[in-house]
Write a protein that holds these residues in place. Structure first.
Motif, PDB file in Angstrom:
ATOM      1  N   GLU A 137      33.698   3.442 -36.204  1.00  0.00           N
ATOM      2  CA  GLU A 137      34.032   3.064 -34.827  1.00  0.00           C
ATOM      3  C   GLU A 137      32.765   2.794 -34.020  1.00  0.00           C
ATOM      4  N   LEU A 138      31.746   3.593 -34.236  1.00  0.00           N
ATOM      5  CA  LEU A 138      30.455   3.353 -33.593  1.00  0.00           C
ATOM      6  C   LEU A 138      29.916   1.985 -33.996  1.00  0.00           C
ATOM      7  N   ALA A 139      29.998   1.668 -35.287  1.00  0.00           N
ATOM      8  CA  ALA A 139      29.523   0.371 -35.774  1.00  0.00           C
ATOM      9  C   ALA A 139      30.314  -0.774 -35.164  1.00  0.00           C
ATOM     10  N   GLY A 140      31.626  -0.595 -35.043  1.00  0.00           N
ATOM     11  CA  GLY A 140      32.461  -1.644 -34.468  1.00  0.00           C
ATOM     12  C   GLY A 140      32.128  -1.929 -33.019  1.00  0.00           C
ATOM     13  N   GLU A 141      31.897  -0.873 -32.235  1.00  0.00           N
ATOM     14  CA  GLU A 141      31.533  -1.061 -30.829  1.00  0.00           C
ATOM     15  C   GLU A 141      30.155  -1.697 -30.708  1.00  0.00           C
ATOM     16  N   LEU A 142      29.220  -1.257 -31.535  1.00  0.00           N
ATOM     17  CA  LEU A 142      27.872  -1.820 -31.488  1.00  0.00           C
ATOM     18  C   LEU A 142      27.885  -3.286 -31.912  1.00  0.00           C
ATOM     19  N   GLY A 143      28.720  -3.600 -32.895  1.00  0.00           N
ATOM     20  CA  GLY A 143      28.805  -4.975 -33.373  1.00  0.00           C
ATOM     21  C   GLY A 143      29.254  -5.955 -32.301  1.00  0.00           C
ATOM     22  N   ARG A 144      29.947  -5.482 -31.281  1.00  0.00           N
ATOM     23  CA  ARG A 144      30.392  -6.346 -30.185  1.00  0.00           C
ATOM     24  C   ARG A 144      29.237  -6.740 -29.276  1.00  0.00           C
ATOM     25  N   LEU A 145      28.129  -5.993 -29.329  1.00  0.00           N
ATOM     26  CA  LEU A 145      26.997  -6.247 -28.443  1.00  0.00           C
ATOM     27  C   LEU A 145      25.835  -6.953 -29.135  1.00  0.00           C
ATOM     28  N   VAL A 146      25.715  -6.759 -30.444  1.00  0.00           N
ATOM     29  CA  VAL A 146      24.543  -7.259 -31.167  1.00  0.00           C
ATOM     30  C   VAL A 146      24.702  -8.742 -31.488  1.00  0.00           C
ATOM     31  N   PRO A 147      23.687  -9.564 -31.196  1.00  0.00           N
ATOM     32  CA  PRO A 147      23.766 -10.992 -31.517  1.00  0.00           C
ATOM     33  C   PRO A 147      23.594 -11.248 -33.010  1.00  0.00           C
ATOM     34  N   GLU A 148      23.968 -12.424 -33.455  1.00  0.00           N
ATOM     35  CA  GLU A 148      23.700 -12.833 -34.833  1.00  0.00           C
ATOM     36  C   GLU A 148      22.203 -13.067 -35.017  1.00  0.00           C
ATOM     37  N   GLY A 149      21.733 -12.930 -36.261  1.00  0.00           N
ATOM     38  CA  GLY A 149      20.332 -13.207 -36.540  1.00  0.00           C
ATOM     39  C   GLY A 149      19.512 -11.957 -36.791  1.00  0.00           C
ATOM     40  N   ASP A 150      18.194 -12.138 -36.903  1.00  0.00           N
ATOM     41  CA  ASP A 150      17.282 -11.031 -37.182  1.00  0.00           C
ATOM     42  C   ASP A 150      17.302 -10.009 -36.052  1.00  0.00           C
ATOM     43  N   ILE A 151      17.164  -8.733 -36.422  1.00  0.00           N
ATOM     44  CA  ILE A 151      17.208  -7.646 -35.432  1.00  0.00           C
ATOM     45  C   ILE A 151      16.004  -6.731 -35.629  1.00  0.00           C
ATOM     46  N   LEU A 152      15.408  -6.328 -34.514  1.00  0.00           N
ATOM     47  CA  LEU A 152      14.353  -5.320 -34.505  1.00  0.00           C
ATOM     48  C   LEU A 152      14.932  -4.032 -33.921  1.00  0.00           C
ATOM     49  N   VAL A 153      14.871  -2.936 -34.689  1.00  0.00           N
ATOM     50  CA  VAL A 153      15.340  -1.629 -34.218  1.00  0.00           C
ATOM     51  C   VAL A 153      14.120  -0.805 -33.814  1.00  0.00           C
ATOM     52  N   VAL A 154      14.137  -0.302 -32.579  1.00  0.00           N
ATOM     53  CA  VAL A 154      13.003   0.454 -32.049  1.00  0.00           C
ATOM     54  C   VAL A 154      13.447   1.875 -31.734  1.00  0.00           C
TER      55      VAL A 154
END
Length: 282
Positions: free
Chosen positions: A74-91
């Protein structure tokens, strides 16, 4: 004296919302509240700018729950609604040497970094890893350790890596003791590291960096003045001594909350991976 909190769900009264703000509730493994602020009219008064603020509330994150997989999904599903397609940098924001502030660095250490795989596996198109989204992860420390503002580090990395978006993980402050270590907030409005403990650094946001910045965090501290006000209703003198209070099991909370956040991020960024695949990373 204003109440100190990073959580949007605590900034708006239950009975009424200002114009341009709306609330929606849902959730299964968590009780989820999404607050959408349509403009920056609340920025000066409440410190909350335009954006979507999603709060997931449940039992203490310091304990492993029977429905852990449902929580991670469920956490992943909610986060997936905000994250754009393409490369991601996690800080991972924060100081790994201070336990209540170590959520970000510990989460970053559990992220599946894949940006380098396509180069290392060049020509091996049958390898499943080549198909994964390109993800980078870093925990750069804090100004007192490095002499460099976190925003400066992130800006330099973003210019070099050219990601489509940034996920910033940090420890937060709340005003309601019941949310201490029991809630996760994510927002596409960015974050000012350290703001919850009155030590705000330069803002990380789309406005400043030119790409979406999704902030994810767990409240690990609460202001003592806020606790006194909530229990007694008394006003606190401006010059009264203050401190930040953290749970007794903050070491376990930090470890397990950062793991759950990392689980959610990995599942959201790599939907082709199963829960078992991601669990194998830990």
């Amino acid at each position: 004296m204003g109440i100190r909190t990073d959580l949007a769900v605590e900034s708006f009264a239950e009975e009424r919302l200002p114009e341009g703000v709306r609330r929606e509730r849902r959730g299964r493994a968590f009780e989820i509240t999404e607050i959408v602020i349509e403009d920056d009219s609340c920025l000066e008064t409440l410190g909350k700018g335009k954006g979507r603020y999603i709060t997931l509330e449940g039992r203490s994150l310091s304990r492993y729950a029977d429905d852990y997989e449902d929580m991670a999904r469920e956490l992943a599903g909610e986060l997936g609604r905000l994250v754009p397609e393409g490369d991601i940098l996690v800080v991972g924001l924060g100081n790994n040497d201070i336990t209540p502030d170590a959520v970000g660095p510990q989460a970053a250490s559990r992220i599946l970094a894949t940006r380098h795989l396509r180069d290392e596996l060049d020509g091996d198109e049958e390898n499943f890893l080549v198909s994964l989204r390109r993800v980078s992860a870093i925990a750069g420390g804090v100004l007192g350790q490095t002499g460099i503002e976190t925003a400066e580090i992130v800006r330099a990395l973003a210019e070099q890596l050219q990601p489509a978006g940034i996920i910033a993980v940090d420890a937060l402050a709340c005003s309601d003791i019941s949310r201490l270590g029991t809630a996760i907030q994510m927002t596409d409005a960015g974050i000012s590291p350290g703001s919850g403990v009155a030590n705000a650094r330069k803002e990380l946001s789309e406005k400043q960096l030119g790409i979406p910045v999704i902030a994810v965090g767990v409240p690990t501290v609460v202001d003592m003045h806020t606790i006194v006000r909530s229990l007694t209703g008394a006003d606190i003198e401006v010059n009264s001594p203050n401190m930040m209070v953290t749970p007794r099991d903050v070491d376990r909370l930090t470890e397990r909350a950062s793991q759950l956040i990392a689980f959610g991020i990995n599942l959201a960024l790599h939907p082709a991976l199963s829960f078992e695949d991601v669990r194998g990373l830990f």
